[in-house]
Scaffold this active site. Structure first.
Site, PDB file in Angstrom:
ATOM      1  CB  SER A 124      -0.901   0.012   1.239  1.00 55.71           C
ATOM      2  OG  SER A 124      -1.520   1.281   1.396  1.00 55.71           O
ATOM      3  CE1 TYR A 148      -6.697   3.711  -0.781  1.00 59.17           C
ATOM      4  CE2 TYR A 148      -4.535   3.183   0.122  1.00 59.17           C
ATOM      5  CZ  TYR A 148      -5.887   2.918   0.005  1.00 59.17           C
ATOM      6  OH  TYR A 148      -6.427   1.850   0.669  1.00 59.17           O
ATOM      7  CB  THR A 174      -7.217   1.800  -4.234  1.00 57.91           C
ATOM      8  OG1 THR A 174      -6.404   0.718  -3.774  1.00 57.91           O
ATOM      9  CG2 THR A 174      -8.501   1.797  -3.436  1.00 57.91           C
ATOM     10  CE  LYS A 227      -7.407  -3.564  -2.073  1.00 63.33           C
ATOM     11  NZ  LYS A 227      -8.410  -2.725  -1.346  1.00 63.33           N
ATOM     12  CG  HIS A 251     -11.046  -0.403   1.208  1.00 61.97           C
ATOM     13  ND1 HIS A 251     -10.422   0.026   0.058  1.00 61.97           N
ATOM     14  CD2 HIS A 251     -10.276   0.032   2.224  1.00 61.97           C
ATOM     15  CE1 HIS A 251      -9.335   0.703   0.372  1.00 61.97           C
ATOM     16  NE2 HIS A 251      -9.218   0.706   1.686  1.00 61.97           N
ATOM     17  NE  ARG A 306     -11.250  -6.811   9.181  1.00 61.25           N
ATOM     18  CZ  ARG A 306     -11.970  -6.320   8.169  1.00 61.25           C
ATOM     19  NH1 ARG A 306     -12.027  -7.007   7.026  1.00 61.25           N
ATOM     20  NH2 ARG A 306     -12.613  -5.175   8.285  1.00 61.25           N
TER      21      ARG A 306
END
Length: 376
Positions: A124, A148, A174, A227, A251, A306
């Site tokens: 990311s 981003y 994204t 994404k 997300h 996660r």
């Protein structure tokens, strides 16, 4: 004729992590011990009512298997070929912002673990220690960069060029974060992650449209992923713009509330794409059986978000490797009990709609887990 001796399902490798963590839920329990309430809620939480988060899990739980029997399954192989690499599992460590909240080195131990085990890592752009240093942490690793958009065309071009120069195998935009959602677990505590505090230029993400997709495809020779695709209509538009990877994602239930679960979306995306692009997916994939369900349905890679955070918080790089080892064991056993030796032997005849048996939430895939403070 001498009988063939079956190969073990997974390589046996004794480590401190393999001794401590015999099941996936033990990794989560250790992560809870190590995390404060803010960082714990950042992992397990979603947007507003957390309906989309729960539907992610519910969509997976609503699929039953149709196993075949009396097949020779003594040679299980859960590996796949993607990005010109042989991957030990069809798993990608999904992009997660602010990994430094769970381990001081941020994404560096994650990418090293991905390289050590043999899967893909997607970094990311809002995660430390940044594009170049993560590349240096695993120069030969299978790495993808996710952006981003926080600036103009020159900002985007700079990141694409740097990703290419640093050996990233693909570039990902994204597209489901035009604005930042209301994550009420954080709001209720007046808590902001470091990543949110330092963000500027959000208006550029809000203005992102298909023009930027076309610019990247016209100007750069690197596979492009989008994404946050959640409909067949947008998947078809992505194909028309030459996108190489459709990344099905909501997300993790952390953007639009009351959306569909990722696995509910996947079949229509697969049908719309019709083999013209590869497909990634994430959204509450916690167990080996979840990964198998996605591949059966038509995905090429499954993102783990996660679970990656839990493993990093539990034991750093070793925790991530152990997570992948346990997922591999679960995947291999699932394939064997379905009556196949490899993913290529599967099709949708191996799954069937079914009623759920549990109440879906972020931790519902782990019935043996005893954590009393899941709710804020």
């Amino acid at each position: 004729m001498q009988e063939k001796t079956p190969e073990p399902l997974a390589p046996v490798r004794e480590t401190a992590a393999s001794t401590e963590f015999m099941n996936l839920h033990e990794i989560i329990a250790k992560a809870r011990q190590n995390l404060d309430q803010n960082d714990w809620d950042y992992i397990v939480g979603g947007t507003e009512t957390e309906t989309t988060l729960r539907r992610n899990r519910m969509a997976l739980d609503s699929i039953a298997f149709r196993p075949r029997v009396l097949r020779d399954v003594s040679n299980i192989d859960a590996s796949v070929n993607e990005f010109g690499r042989r991957l030990r599992l069809p798993v990608m460590l999904a992009p997660v912002g602010s990994l430094e909240s769970f381990q001081v080195e941020g994404a560096a131990p994650v990418v090293r673990a991905a390289k050590e085990f043999g899967v893909v890592h997607m970094l990311s752009s809002v995660c430390e220690p940044g594009l170049e240093k993560v590349a240096q942490a695993a120069p030969d690793g299978a790495r993808i960069f996710q952006l981003y958009v926080r600036g103009d065309d020159a900002f985007v071009d700079d990141y694409v060029s740097r990703a290419i120069d640093n050996g990233y195998l693909a570039f990902c935009l994204t597209v489901d974060t035009a604005i930042y959602s209301r994550r009420e677990r954080d709001i209720a505590k007046r808590y902001q992650t470091a990543g949110r505090r330092r963000v500027s230029g959000r208006g550029f993400q809000a203005a992102l449209d298909w023009r930027t997709v076309k610019r990247i495809k016209d100007r750069f020779k690197i596979p492009l992923a989008l994404k946050g695709i959640a409909t067949a209509e947008d998947a078809k538009l992505a194909i028309e713009h030459g996108v190489d990877w459709i990344y099905v994602s909501n997300h993790g239930g952390r953007q639009l509330d009351h959306g569909r679960g990722s696995m509910d979306v996947l079949p229509e995306i697969v049908d719309a794409v019709a083999g013209r692009a590869k497909i990634m997916i994430d959204g509450s994939f916690c167990r080996g059986s979840d990964i198998v369900k996605a591949i059966v349905t038509g995905a090429n890679l499954v993102g783990v978000g996660r679970m990656q955070c839990y493993a990093l918080a539990a034991a750093g790089q070793a925790g991530i490797v152990r997570l992948l080892e346990l997922l591999e064991d679960e995947v291999q056993r699932c394939l064997s009990l379905l009556g196949v030796n490899r993913f290529a032997e599967l099709d949708r005849s191996y799954i069937h709609p079914a009623a759920t048996t549990t109440t879906a939430h972020a931790l519902s895939a782990f019935p043996l887990l005893k954590i009393d403070d899941y709710r804020y």
